[in-house]
Design a protein around this motif. Structure first.
Motif, PDB file in Angstrom:
ATOM      1  N   GLY A 118      66.706  24.796  57.261  1.00 17.35           N
ATOM      2  CA  GLY A 118      67.126  25.918  56.507  1.00 17.35           C
ATOM      3  C   GLY A 118      68.686  25.653  56.172  1.00 17.35           C
ATOM      4  O   GLY A 118      68.870  26.040  55.016  1.00 17.35           O
ATOM      5  N   LYS A 120      65.991  29.636  47.446  1.00 18.33           N
ATOM      6  CA  LYS A 120      66.207  30.736  48.232  1.00 18.33           C
ATOM      7  C   LYS A 120      66.111  30.735  49.904  1.00 18.33           C
ATOM      8  O   LYS A 120      66.636  31.104  50.529  1.00 18.33           O
ATOM      9  CB  LYS A 120      65.301  31.873  47.813  1.00 18.33           C
ATOM     10  CG  LYS A 120      65.746  32.631  46.330  1.00 18.33           C
ATOM     11  CD  LYS A 120      64.940  33.790  46.202  1.00 18.33           C
ATOM     12  CE  LYS A 120      65.305  34.227  44.869  1.00 18.33           C
ATOM     13  NZ  LYS A 120      64.487  33.470  43.460  1.00 18.33           N
ATOM     14  N   ASN A 121      64.953  29.775  50.177  1.00 23.81           N
ATOM     15  CA  ASN A 121      64.750  29.785  51.548  1.00 23.81           C
ATOM     16  C   ASN A 121      63.943  28.300  51.575  1.00 23.81           C
ATOM     17  O   ASN A 121      63.728  27.747  50.703  1.00 23.81           O
ATOM     18  CB  ASN A 121      63.873  30.913  51.836  1.00 23.81           C
ATOM     19  CG  ASN A 121      62.683  31.144  51.007  1.00 23.81           C
ATOM     20  OD1 ASN A 121      62.093  30.211  50.655  1.00 23.81           O
ATOM     21  ND2 ASN A 121      62.332  32.329  50.790  1.00 23.81           N
ATOM     22  N   VAL A 122      63.599  28.193  52.998  1.00 27.32           N
ATOM     23  CA  VAL A 122      63.057  26.890  53.445  1.00 27.32           C
ATOM     24  C   VAL A 122      61.491  26.774  52.815  1.00 27.32           C
ATOM     25  O   VAL A 122      61.119  25.660  52.420  1.00 27.32           O
ATOM     26  CB  VAL A 122      62.963  26.479  54.890  1.00 27.32           C
ATOM     27  CG1 VAL A 122      61.902  27.201  55.449  1.00 27.32           C
ATOM     28  CG2 VAL A 122      63.603  25.368  55.232  1.00 27.32           C
ATOM     29  N   GLU A 123      60.958  27.881  52.756  1.00 30.18           N
ATOM     30  CA  GLU A 123      59.513  27.711  52.164  1.00 30.18           C
ATOM     31  C   GLU A 123      59.755  27.388  50.568  1.00 30.18           C
ATOM     32  O   GLU A 123      58.708  26.483  50.405  1.00 30.18           O
ATOM     33  CB  GLU A 123      58.771  29.135  52.145  1.00 30.18           C
ATOM     34  CG  GLU A 123      58.445  29.451  53.416  1.00 30.18           C
ATOM     35  CD  GLU A 123      59.588  29.936  54.441  1.00 30.18           C
ATOM     36  OE1 GLU A 123      60.686  30.333  54.167  1.00 30.18           O
ATOM     37  OE2 GLU A 123      59.599  29.652  55.711  1.00 30.18           O
TER      38      GLU A 123
END
Length: 192
Positions: free
Chosen positions: A21, A32-35
């Motif tokens: 992250g 926006k995020n790790v996914e």
């Protein structure tokens, strides 16, 4: 140990940092995020590399334990050679090692007559560096407006060196042909 490869189906990448992250903030990655980061990198990889492709990953593959590593490896195309980065060493005992074609701290390969030295880190001196050996590396997260800790040092690279890390290559593996074009252009420009 010298490895010979055919350049037609050969790719290089580095510093994917799956599941990491903080890397989004550290390197201003546009996710926006790790996914979202994981999904983008996996999808770029699979759109570039076929099932029979060969990928040299030059380190800092994934954070987390064998569950995270396995989840990512289950989804990536190609046969993957891992050159270990500083983040990979912590995870090495987790049993994912046999999922790679080969795991090493560094490798010397040949593609046709081109000798290539693969290491996670850029080297100021390496065998053949004054002649025609290329060095491909990661670690430094080269990117536009690079203000990273290593940015100032990178002016000393040879024209035969190139950062194959995802931050420097649209979060996508680069083919041998692309690397060849880039390095040829760098040599014509006389370095920088």
């Amino acid at each position: 140990m010298n490895y010979k490869f055919d350049g037609s189906n050969l790719f290089f990448t580095s510093d994917t940092h799956f599941y990491h992250g903080n890397i989004i903030r550290f390197c201003n990655r546009p996710f926006k995020n790790v996914e979202m980061m994981n999904e983008t990198i996996i999808s770029n990889w699979n759109n570039t590399v076929g099932q029979d492709g060969i990928v040299f990953h030059l380190g800092d593959f994934c954070l987390g334990g064998s569950a995270e590593w396995s989840k990512i490896l289950d989804r990536l195309n190609g046969k993957i050679y891992l050159i270990m980065g500083n983040h990979d060493l912590k995870n090495i005992r987790q049993g994912y090692i046999n999922r790679f074609e080969h795991v090493a701290m560094q490798m010397h390969i040949e593609v046709g007559k081109q000798k290539i030295y693969l290491n996670h880190y850029p080297f100021l001196c390496f065998d053949g560096g004054y002649k025609d050996v290329w060095q491909l590396f990661g670690h430094v997260h080269t990117r536009q407006n690079n203000t990273g800790i290593d940015a100032a040092r990178l002016q000393y690279l040879y024209p035969t060196q190139y950062d194959v890390g995802v931050d420097n290559n649209n979060f996508t593996p680069v083919s041998f042909e692309q690397v060849k074009r880039i390095i040829t252009k760098q040599i014509e420009k006389g370095g920088q």
